[in-house]
Design a protein around this motif. Structure first.
Motif, PDB file in Angstrom:
ATOM      1  N   CYS A 184      44.514   1.510   3.212  1.00  0.00           N
ATOM      2  CA  CYS A 184      43.367   0.805   3.792  1.00  0.00           C
ATOM      3  C   CYS A 184      42.095   1.543   3.334  1.00  0.00           C
ATOM      4  N   ALA A 185      40.969   0.856   3.304  1.00  0.00           N
ATOM      5  CA  ALA A 185      39.719   1.524   2.923  1.00  0.00           C
ATOM      6  C   ALA A 185      39.372   2.598   3.957  1.00  0.00           C
ATOM      7  N   THR A 186      38.781   3.669   3.487  1.00  0.00           N
ATOM      8  CA  THR A 186      38.456   4.813   4.353  1.00  0.00           C
ATOM      9  C   THR A 186      37.007   5.237   4.145  1.00  0.00           C
ATOM     10  N   ILE A 187      36.450   5.855   5.166  1.00  0.00           N
ATOM     11  CA  ILE A 187      35.081   6.366   5.059  1.00  0.00           C
ATOM     12  C   ILE A 187      35.079   7.649   4.232  1.00  0.00           C
ATOM     13  N   THR A 188      34.173   7.740   3.269  1.00  0.00           N
ATOM     14  CA  THR A 188      33.889   9.027   2.636  1.00  0.00           C
ATOM     15  C   THR A 188      32.685   9.596   3.373  1.00  0.00           C
ATOM     16  N   PRO A 189      32.879  10.712   4.076  1.00  0.00           N
ATOM     17  CA  PRO A 189      31.793  11.193   4.939  1.00  0.00           C
ATOM     18  C   PRO A 189      30.526  11.574   4.160  1.00  0.00           C
ATOM     19  N   ALA A 235      25.198  11.226   7.599  1.00  0.00           N
ATOM     20  CA  ALA A 235      25.156  10.358   8.774  1.00  0.00           C
ATOM     21  C   ALA A 235      26.509  10.332   9.495  1.00  0.00           C
ATOM     22  N   ARG A 236      27.592  10.347   8.735  1.00  0.00           N
ATOM     23  CA  ARG A 236      28.938  10.310   9.330  1.00  0.00           C
ATOM     24  C   ARG A 236      29.256  11.623  10.046  1.00  0.00           C
ATOM     25  N   MET A 237      28.670  12.728   9.576  1.00  0.00           N
ATOM     26  CA  MET A 237      28.900  14.038  10.212  1.00  0.00           C
ATOM     27  C   MET A 237      28.515  13.949  11.686  1.00  0.00           C
ATOM     28  N   PRO A 272      38.983  10.638   0.512  1.00  0.00           N
ATOM     29  CA  PRO A 272      40.453  10.593   0.484  1.00  0.00           C
ATOM     30  C   PRO A 272      40.975  10.103  -0.868  1.00  0.00           C
ATOM     31  N   ASN A 273      40.272   9.130  -1.458  1.00  0.00           N
ATOM     32  CA  ASN A 273      40.724   8.618  -2.751  1.00  0.00           C
ATOM     33  C   ASN A 273      40.707   9.719  -3.805  1.00  0.00           C
ATOM     34  N   GLY A 274      39.674  10.564  -3.740  1.00  0.00           N
ATOM     35  CA  GLY A 274      39.567  11.678  -4.685  1.00  0.00           C
ATOM     36  C   GLY A 274      40.720  12.655  -4.484  1.00  0.00           C
ATOM     37  N   ASP A 315      32.881 -11.376  -6.375  1.00  0.00           N
ATOM     38  CA  ASP A 315      32.366 -10.201  -5.691  1.00  0.00           C
ATOM     39  C   ASP A 315      33.460  -9.188  -5.407  1.00  0.00           C
ATOM     40  N   LEU A 316      33.019  -8.061  -4.891  1.00  0.00           N
ATOM     41  CA  LEU A 316      33.897  -6.911  -4.689  1.00  0.00           C
ATOM     42  C   LEU A 316      35.044  -7.221  -3.726  1.00  0.00           C
ATOM     43  N   SER A 317      34.824  -8.175  -2.826  1.00  0.00           N
ATOM     44  CA  SER A 317      35.876  -8.435  -1.840  1.00  0.00           C
ATOM     45  C   SER A 317      37.056  -9.183  -2.453  1.00  0.00           C
ATOM     46  N   GLU A 361      45.419  -0.645  -3.166  1.00  0.00           N
ATOM     47  CA  GLU A 361      44.364  -0.819  -2.159  1.00  0.00           C
ATOM     48  C   GLU A 361      43.404  -1.916  -2.583  1.00  0.00           C
ATOM     49  N   ALA A 362      42.490  -2.250  -1.667  1.00  0.00           N
ATOM     50  CA  ALA A 362      41.407  -3.164  -2.019  1.00  0.00           C
ATOM     51  C   ALA A 362      40.329  -2.320  -2.695  1.00  0.00           C
ATOM     52  N   ALA A 363      39.526  -2.934  -3.573  1.00  0.00           N
ATOM     53  CA  ALA A 363      38.495  -2.133  -4.241  1.00  0.00           C
ATOM     54  C   ALA A 363      37.282  -1.905  -3.348  1.00  0.00           C
ATOM     55  N   HIS A 364      37.131  -2.737  -2.295  1.00  0.00           N
ATOM     56  CA  HIS A 364      35.923  -2.594  -1.467  1.00  0.00           C
ATOM     57  C   HIS A 364      36.076  -1.510  -0.405  1.00  0.00           C
ATOM     58  N   GLY A 365      34.967  -1.268   0.321  1.00  0.00           N
ATOM     59  CA  GLY A 365      34.965  -0.228   1.338  1.00  0.00           C
ATOM     60  C   GLY A 365      35.342  -0.760   2.711  1.00  0.00           C
ATOM     61  N   THR A 366      34.859  -0.079   3.741  1.00  0.00           N
ATOM     62  CA  THR A 366      35.304  -0.358   5.113  1.00  0.00           C
ATOM     63  C   THR A 366      34.509  -1.482   5.791  1.00  0.00           C
ATOM     64  N   VAL A 367      33.564  -2.066   5.067  1.00  0.00           N
ATOM     65  CA  VAL A 367      32.709  -3.170   5.562  1.00  0.00           C
ATOM     66  C   VAL A 367      32.075  -2.788   6.904  1.00  0.00           C
ATOM     67  N   GLN A 368      31.318  -1.713   6.838  1.00  0.00           N
ATOM     68  CA  GLN A 368      30.711  -1.061   8.009  1.00  0.00           C
ATOM     69  C   GLN A 368      29.880  -2.007   8.876  1.00  0.00           C
ATOM     70  N   ARG A 369      29.049  -2.832   8.229  1.00  0.00           N
ATOM     71  CA  ARG A 369      28.141  -3.718   8.953  1.00  0.00           C
ATOM     72  C   ARG A 369      28.923  -4.691   9.853  1.00  0.00           C
ATOM     73  N   HIS A 370      30.014  -5.214   9.329  1.00  0.00           N
ATOM     74  CA  HIS A 370      30.837  -6.132  10.123  1.00  0.00           C
ATOM     75  C   HIS A 370      31.477  -5.389  11.300  1.00  0.00           C
ATOM     76  N   SER A 427      33.299 -12.460  10.083  1.00  0.00           N
ATOM     77  CA  SER A 427      34.018 -13.305   9.132  1.00  0.00           C
ATOM     78  C   SER A 427      34.216 -12.458   7.872  1.00  0.00           C
ATOM     79  N   THR A 428      35.166 -11.531   7.975  1.00  0.00           N
ATOM     80  CA  THR A 428      35.395 -10.573   6.890  1.00  0.00           C
ATOM     81  C   THR A 428      36.567 -11.044   6.042  1.00  0.00           C
ATOM     82  N   ASN A 429      36.383 -10.939   4.732  1.00  0.00           N
ATOM     83  CA  ASN A 429      37.408 -11.410   3.798  1.00  0.00           C
ATOM     84  C   ASN A 429      38.545 -10.388   3.678  1.00  0.00           C
TER      85      ASN A 429
HETATM   86  P1  NAD Z   1      31.652  -1.977   1.286  1.00  0.00           P
HETATM   87  O1  NAD Z   1      32.547  -2.380   0.174  1.00  0.00           O
HETATM   88  O2  NAD Z   1      32.300  -1.746   2.599  1.00  0.00           O
HETATM   89  O3  NAD Z   1      30.499  -3.067   1.430  1.00  0.00           O
HETATM   90  C1  NAD Z   1      29.606  -3.388   0.373  1.00  0.00           C
HETATM   91  C2  NAD Z   1      29.022  -4.786   0.587  1.00  0.00           C
HETATM   92  O4  NAD Z   1      30.008  -5.771   0.311  1.00  0.00           O
HETATM   93  C3  NAD Z   1      28.567  -5.034   2.020  1.00  0.00           C
HETATM   94  O5  NAD Z   1      27.449  -5.867   1.995  1.00  0.00           O
HETATM   95  C4  NAD Z   1      29.742  -5.758   2.647  1.00  0.00           C
HETATM   96  O6  NAD Z   1      29.358  -6.575   3.714  1.00  0.00           O
HETATM   97  C5  NAD Z   1      30.314  -6.545   1.454  1.00  0.00           C
HETATM   98  N1  NAD Z   1      31.781  -6.620   1.544  1.00  0.00           N
HETATM   99  C6  NAD Z   1      32.670  -5.734   1.044  1.00  0.00           C
HETATM  100  N2  NAD Z   1      33.915  -6.112   1.309  1.00  0.00           N
HETATM  101  C7  NAD Z   1      33.822  -7.256   2.005  1.00  0.00           C
HETATM  102  C8  NAD Z   1      34.788  -8.116   2.591  1.00  0.00           C
HETATM  103  N3  NAD Z   1      36.100  -7.845   2.508  1.00  0.00           N
HETATM  104  N4  NAD Z   1      34.364  -9.219   3.243  1.00  0.00           N
HETATM  105  C9  NAD Z   1      33.057  -9.489   3.344  1.00  0.00           C
HETATM  106  N5  NAD Z   1      32.084  -8.712   2.814  1.00  0.00           N
HETATM  107  C10 NAD Z   1      32.465  -7.597   2.158  1.00  0.00           C
HETATM  108  O7  NAD Z   1      30.913  -0.658   0.800  1.00  0.00           O
HETATM  109  P2  NAD Z   1      29.793   0.265   1.509  1.00  0.00           P
HETATM  110  O8  NAD Z   1      29.053  -0.522   2.531  1.00  0.00           O
HETATM  111  O9  NAD Z   1      29.070   0.892   0.385  1.00  0.00           O
HETATM  112  O10 NAD Z   1      30.615   1.399   2.230  1.00  0.00           O
HETATM  113  C11 NAD Z   1      31.103   1.350   3.569  1.00  0.00           C
HETATM  114  C12 NAD Z   1      32.079   2.503   3.758  1.00  0.00           C
HETATM  115  O11 NAD Z   1      33.214   2.286   2.932  1.00  0.00           O
HETATM  116  C13 NAD Z   1      31.509   3.864   3.384  1.00  0.00           C
HETATM  117  O12 NAD Z   1      31.769   4.788   4.428  1.00  0.00           O
HETATM  118  C14 NAD Z   1      32.251   4.247   2.114  1.00  0.00           C
HETATM  119  O13 NAD Z   1      32.496   5.630   2.060  1.00  0.00           O
HETATM  120  C15 NAD Z   1      33.539   3.488   2.245  1.00  0.00           C
HETATM  121  N6  NAD Z   1      34.170   3.086   0.955  1.00  0.00           N
HETATM  122  C16 NAD Z   1      35.525   3.259   0.855  1.00  0.00           C
HETATM  123  C17 NAD Z   1      36.189   2.856  -0.279  1.00  0.00           C
HETATM  124  C18 NAD Z   1      37.683   3.062  -0.342  1.00  0.00           C
HETATM  125  O14 NAD Z   1      38.280   3.561   0.587  1.00  0.00           O
HETATM  126  N7  NAD Z   1      38.320   2.676  -1.408  1.00  0.00           N
HETATM  127  C19 NAD Z   1      35.496   2.253  -1.325  1.00  0.00           C
HETATM  128  C20 NAD Z   1      34.114   2.061  -1.193  1.00  0.00           C
HETATM  129  C21 NAD Z   1      33.458   2.476  -0.042  1.00  0.00           C
END
Ligand code: NAD
Length: 402
Positions: free
Chosen positions: A73-78, A81-83, A95-97, A285-287, A303-312, A323-325
């Motif tokens: 699953c996607a993980t936070i890289t601290p 702000a995360r500290m 963690p990926n590193g 897109d990245l999702s 894994e998925a290439a995207h991150g943890t989708v913090q805003r959602h 509505s997260t993909n």
């Molecule tokens: P992110 O990929 O979570 O989001 C980037 C943008 O893409 C945001 O606008 C987000 O809303 C959108 N997005 C991404 N995936 C989506 C999805 N599945 N559905 C809808 N919208 C999606 O990257 P970020 O915001 O730069 O990072 C958030 C956290 O994720 C950070 O703490 C970072 O360290 C971590 N991260 C982890 C990995 C991993 O574990 N492989 C990769 C990248 C970032």
């Protein structure tokens, strides 16, 4: 209905924020009802990494070496702000590193193609998989800001004391300097990972450098790839009807744009960094990007290439609808399940993975999607679903598929 049995566990690496929420939904709705899921669970969520002084990440990588297949699953890289947010003892590494350093792998990223989401490059009808060399070059450099006049040299002192010198530049005034390196070991293991993955996925492999300008550095990359290809892979490629193709990086870029896709593009570290973002954006897109780490001895982490989708996640915490993909995370699971099926010779698992992927694609093609997908889809009246309802819609499609 009888659930599909597994023999070897998958290494399950749980993660953070919105993707952690999706992770559980995917398991509950799409996996556990159909598979007698065997996993060895590692909680890579930041809180647990902090509690274990990040030992859990190291343990999960070792478990991956033991069992051969992991899903992450996607993980936070601290960061700073995360500290504060998580009251961390230390700014733990990515963690990926950490996992990549233990498995010594190459990351392959490929887009998921769906009708209605048209790539910016219209002729890209098949996925382009980017393989990025993840060691050395500008990412492990030494730099000097030259203050003024002087002579810059490249000096190598061998263990026996022999010194090799090369003039870089006579500076007339201030400037900059950079020293980069790579190793034959790392380049060879990158090359083997690429050749193996090409065989695994039955796709052509392209590789490109700037060997005409960099006659020793880049040329060594070219030579190592060529030697390994001739010595170990040429016959296997011929048998499968696939090709290894080397060209100059500028020629490669032109050909990639004109191509229809359907191949693996091996890139040096910096090229891969830049090109993977370009390719991801051009496909949608990245999702919709999947990612798999393949080690030279044949260990796979999906894994998925995207991150943890913090805003959602923050919206979710406030009780608001998201509505997260989840497609790329579902594909991480299907990738791992398919590989487990292949390795353990359980065709039901492989068929399940194929069918679930088909269900994801069909659901979107039928017009049911998440908000971010609706923004890039050509579908005229998409039904926008929340995170859970989208996963449930995929389940309905899955159940209806024969
Ligand atoms: P992110 O990929 O979570 O989001 C980037 C943008 O893409 C945001 O606008 C987000 O809303 C959108 N997005 C991404 N995936 C989506 C999805 N599945 N559905 C809808 N919208 C999606 O990257 P970020 O915001 O730069 O990072 C958030 C956290 O994720 C950070 O703490 C970072 O360290 C971590 N991260 C982890 C990995 C991993 O574990 N492989 C990769 C990248 C970032």
């Amino acid at each position: 209905m009888e659930k599909i049995k597994m023999t070897t566990p998958l290494v399950e690496m749980d993660g953070d924020e919105m993707t952690r929420i999706l992770w559980q939904m995917i398991k509950d709705e799409l996996l556990l009802p159909y598979i007698d899921l065997k996993t060895e669970y590692y909680d890579l969520g930041l809180e647990h990494r902090n509690e274990t002084n990040d030992q859990v990440t190291v343990d999960s990588a070792h478990a991956t070496q033991k069992y051969g297949v992991a899903v992450k699953c996607a993980t936070i890289t601290p960061n700073a702000a995360r500290m504060t947010e998580y009251d961390l003892k230390e700014m733990w590494k990515s963690p990926n590193g950490t996992i990549r350093a233990i498995l010594d792998g190459t990351v392959f990223r490929a887009p998921i193609l769906i009708k209605g989401i048209v790539p910016y490059v219209k002729n890209w009808t098949k996925p382009i998989t980017i393989a990025r060399h993840a060691y050395g070059d500008v990412y492990k450099n030494a730099e000097i800001k030259v203050p003024g006049k002087g002579k810059a040299e490249l000096v190598f002192t061998a263990e026996d004391g022999t010194v090799t010198r090369e003039l870089i530049h006579h500076f007339d005034g201030a400037g900059i300097l950079q020293g980069i390196h790579n190793t034959e070991k790392s380049i060879s293991s990158f090359a083997r990972a690429c050749f193996n993955y090409a065989i695994d996925t039955k796709q052509d492999l392209w590789f490109a450098t700037k060997d005409t300008i960099s006659k020793k550095y880049d040329h060594t990359f070219k030579d190592i790839f060529q030697e390994i290809y001739e010595g170990e892979y040429k016959d296997k490629f011929k048998k499968l009807g696939i090709e290894y193709f080397y060209t100059l990086i500028d020629d490669a870029v032109a050909r990639v744009i004109r191509s229809e896709g359907g191949f693996i593009w091996a890139c040096k570290n910096y090229d891969g960094d830049v090109m993977s973002d370009m390719v991801a954006t051009a496909y949608g897109d990245l999702s919709m990007m999947t990612s798999v780490l393949v080690s030279p001895d044949g260990v796979y982490e999906y894994e998925a290439a995207h991150g943890t989708v913090q805003r959602h996640y923050y919206k979710h915490l406030k009780g608001e609808e998201t509505s997260t993909n989840s497609i790329a995370t579902i594909f991480a699971w299907t990738g791992a399940i398919r590989k487990r099926g292949e390795l353990d010779n359980i065709p039901e698992l492989t068929a399940f993975a194929d069918k679930l992927e088909k269900a994801c694609i069909k659901t979107v093609e039928d017009g049911k999607m998440t908000k971010s997908l609706s923004l890039i889809s050509t579908c005229e009246s998409p039904v926008i679903l929340n995170s859970l309802d989208f996963i449930r819609a995929i389940r309905e499609t899955f159940d209806a598929l024969t």
